[in-house]
Design a protein around this motif. Sequence first.
Motif, short mmCIF file in Angstrom:
data_model
loop_
_atom_site.label_atom_id
_atom_site.label_comp_id
_atom_site.label_asym_id
_atom_site.label_seq_id
_atom_site.Cartn_x
_atom_site.Cartn_y
_atom_site.Cartn_z
N VAL A 1 -37.94 -14.27 5.88
CA VAL A 1 -38.96 -14.74 6.82
C VAL A 1 -39.48 -16.13 6.46
CG1 VAL A 1 -41.24 -14.27 7.80
CG2 VAL A 1 -39.62 -12.37 7.40
N LEU A 2 -39.78 -16.36 5.18
CA LEU A 2 -40.33 -17.67 4.80
C LEU A 2 -39.34 -18.80 5.10
CD1 LEU A 2 -42.27 -16.83 1.52
CD2 LEU A 2 -43.21 -17.82 3.61
N GLU A 3 -38.07 -18.53 4.90
CA GLU A 3 -37.05 -19.56 5.20
C GLU A 3 -37.04 -19.82 6.71
OE1 GLU A 3 -32.83 -18.74 4.14
OE2 GLU A 3 -33.14 -20.37 2.71
N ALA A 4 -37.14 -18.74 7.49
CA ALA A 4 -37.15 -18.90 8.96
C ALA A 4 -38.42 -19.64 9.41
CB ALA A 4 -37.08 -17.52 9.62
N GLU A 5 -39.52 -19.39 8.73
CA GLU A 5 -40.79 -20.05 9.10
C GLU A 5 -40.88 -21.46 8.49
OE1 GLU A 5 -42.70 -17.05 11.44
OE2 GLU A 5 -43.45 -19.04 10.88
N LYS A 6 -39.91 -21.83 7.66
CA LYS A 6 -39.93 -23.14 6.98
C LYS A 6 -41.21 -23.34 6.18
CE LYS A 6 -36.74 -25.47 10.21
NZ LYS A 6 -36.19 -24.15 10.53
N LEU A 7 -41.62 -22.25 5.49
CA LEU A 7 -42.82 -22.31 4.63
C LEU A 7 -42.45 -21.84 3.23
CD1 LEU A 7 -45.56 -20.72 6.94
CD2 LEU A 7 -45.50 -23.10 6.13
N PRO A 8 -43.08 -22.41 2.18
CA PRO A 8 -42.77 -21.94 0.82
C PRO A 8 -43.51 -20.67 0.42
CG PRO A 8 -44.15 -23.92 0.74
CD PRO A 8 -43.83 -23.68 2.18
N LEU A 9 -44.69 -20.41 1.03
CA LEU A 9 -45.53 -19.32 0.51
C LEU A 9 -46.03 -18.38 1.60
CD1 LEU A 9 -47.84 -21.50 -1.79
CD2 LEU A 9 -45.71 -20.34 -2.45
N ALA A 10 -46.28 -17.14 1.22
CA ALA A 10 -46.94 -16.17 2.12
C ALA A 10 -47.81 -15.25 1.29
CB ALA A 10 -45.93 -15.36 2.89
N VAL A 11 -48.86 -14.74 1.92
CA VAL A 11 -49.75 -13.77 1.27
C VAL A 11 -49.29 -12.37 1.67
CG1 VAL A 11 -52.14 -12.93 1.16
CG2 VAL A 11 -51.69 -15.38 1.35
N VAL A 12 -49.19 -11.49 0.70
CA VAL A 12 -48.68 -10.12 0.96
C VAL A 12 -49.85 -9.22 1.39
CG1 VAL A 12 -47.53 -8.10 -0.04
CG2 VAL A 12 -46.79 -10.42 -0.68
N THR A 13 -49.62 -8.48 2.47
CA THR A 13 -50.69 -7.58 2.98
C THR A 13 -50.63 -6.20 2.34
OG1 THR A 13 -49.16 -6.94 4.74
CG2 THR A 13 -50.75 -8.72 5.22
N GLY A 14 -49.39 -5.76 2.02
CA GLY A 14 -49.25 -4.41 1.45
C GLY A 14 -47.80 -4.18 1.05
N ILE A 15 -47.57 -3.08 0.34
CA ILE A 15 -46.24 -2.79 -0.22
C ILE A 15 -45.79 -1.41 0.25
CG2 ILE A 15 -44.94 -2.50 -2.37
CD1 ILE A 15 -47.28 -4.22 -3.68
N ALA A 16 -44.57 -1.35 0.77
CA ALA A 16 -44.06 -0.09 1.34
C ALA A 16 -43.98 1.00 0.27
CB ALA A 16 -42.66 -0.31 1.91
N GLY A 17 -44.14 2.23 0.71
CA GLY A 17 -43.98 3.37 -0.21
C GLY A 17 -42.49 3.65 -0.40
N GLN A 18 -42.13 4.27 -1.51
CA GLN A 18 -40.73 4.57 -1.73
C GLN A 18 -40.55 5.89 -2.47
OE1 GLN A 18 -38.50 2.40 -5.02
NE2 GLN A 18 -40.13 0.89 -4.72
N THR A 19 -39.48 6.60 -2.06
CA THR A 19 -39.08 7.81 -2.79
C THR A 19 -37.66 7.59 -3.29
OG1 THR A 19 -40.41 9.22 -1.36
CG2 THR A 19 -38.66 10.29 -2.62
#
Length: 417
Positions: free
Chosen positions: A200-218
């Motif tokens: 996504v960041l490459e597509a948005e041509k931005l170096p940084l993003a703030v993370v909103t949350g992290i997916a759960g995993q089993t």
Amino acid sequence: MNKTSRARAAGRLARRLDELGRVTDTPGSLTRTFLSPAMARANALVGKWMAAGGMAVREDAYGNLIGRIEGSRRGQPTLVIGSHLDTVRNAGRFDGAAGVLLGIAAVEALRLDRVRLPFALEVVGFSEEEGVRFSSGYIGSKGYAGRLSAGDLALCDATGTTLREVLGRRARRRFAPPRAAQGRGGLLGYLEVHIEQGPVLEAEKLPLAVVTGIAGQTRGRLQFRGRAGHAGTTPMALRRDALAGAAELILFAEALARRSPPLVATVGSLSVTPGAPNVIPGEALLSLDVRHPRDAARRAALRRILAQARAIARRRDLGCVWRATQDDGAVACSRRLASLLGKSVRSVQGRSLRLASGAGHDAVVMASIAPIAMLFVRCRGGVSHHPSEHAAAPDLGAALAATLDFIGRLAAGGSRP
Ligand code: HGY
Ligand code: MN
Ligand code: MN
């Protein structure tokens, strides 16, 4: 941090990542697994950088590497900046390591500017996040946070050695989990800077993003048991072929996830016994990794996949045993810290972007003892868990500038625990 010092710090960070990326258990590719010889060498190298940056350095009972600088007064809360130093097999050199070395670079920059903070700073290199050795991730951060369960300690590696035995050997006595390094009261927050591992960041041509949350995993292991037999003399109708059953299940899981985004389901490893070309497989053992931003959807998908595994086993007269080795719910980042980090990102790149993380991170565990914030850094082609993984030095410099701005905002008044 002015542009010149930022570029210089980013260059040193990139060189250190190259050097650390050569510390491996498997010459010719990058693999560092829990408490391996390469992990000991990595801790020695990174610990040297921490000490040179003025930090008090120690390793805890779980092999986590911890560098610490005190605040302006004793007894102040602690901000932790960290990520993991272990890797997957045939890994890239940025996943995990970038967040640890960036934390060291931030401490070096603060020291250069003689900044004394109203809180202590700990940079942590967690010893095991990927889950390669015990098929269960976050062992380092769970140990640091005092969250390792009896079930975790009973996990076995490929040699049949339990985690408890491994930690006991390291402690040279029967292992009892020591008090957690940090209780909730002592922590101001946890910041993890990590490559995005997505496009996504490459597509948005931005170096940084703030993370909103992290997916759960089993994660877990699914074993199909049939009957080994002669490949030449056993009629097809009389076979109990464990690998053919496993193959059906693998394609079912893939098809289910393909038609139910953002669900993802992956079989990353498969072992076949006895594993000879002229013997019908008697046993197939596969790993299963299922993730979704919503826990109910992840659990429902897992139920569907395991029901299908049982149906395949019945139809093919196979045994089928499932053993979960990891089950972590989705985690939200602290709104307050994410908002502060968003201001820092905006100050560096003009606008902020928010992204959810499909990848797991130690922040999932740290959320149990502190408010968490995560900063994503652009990586080339979104590629990760692969030797071609790459983050550009200027983007690492932008992440360092945003991290220092974030620390400054916390120190200026955002530092309410
Ligand atoms: O698997 C993950 O999401 C992480 O890289 N451990
Ligand atoms: Mn990873
Ligand atoms: Mn990682």
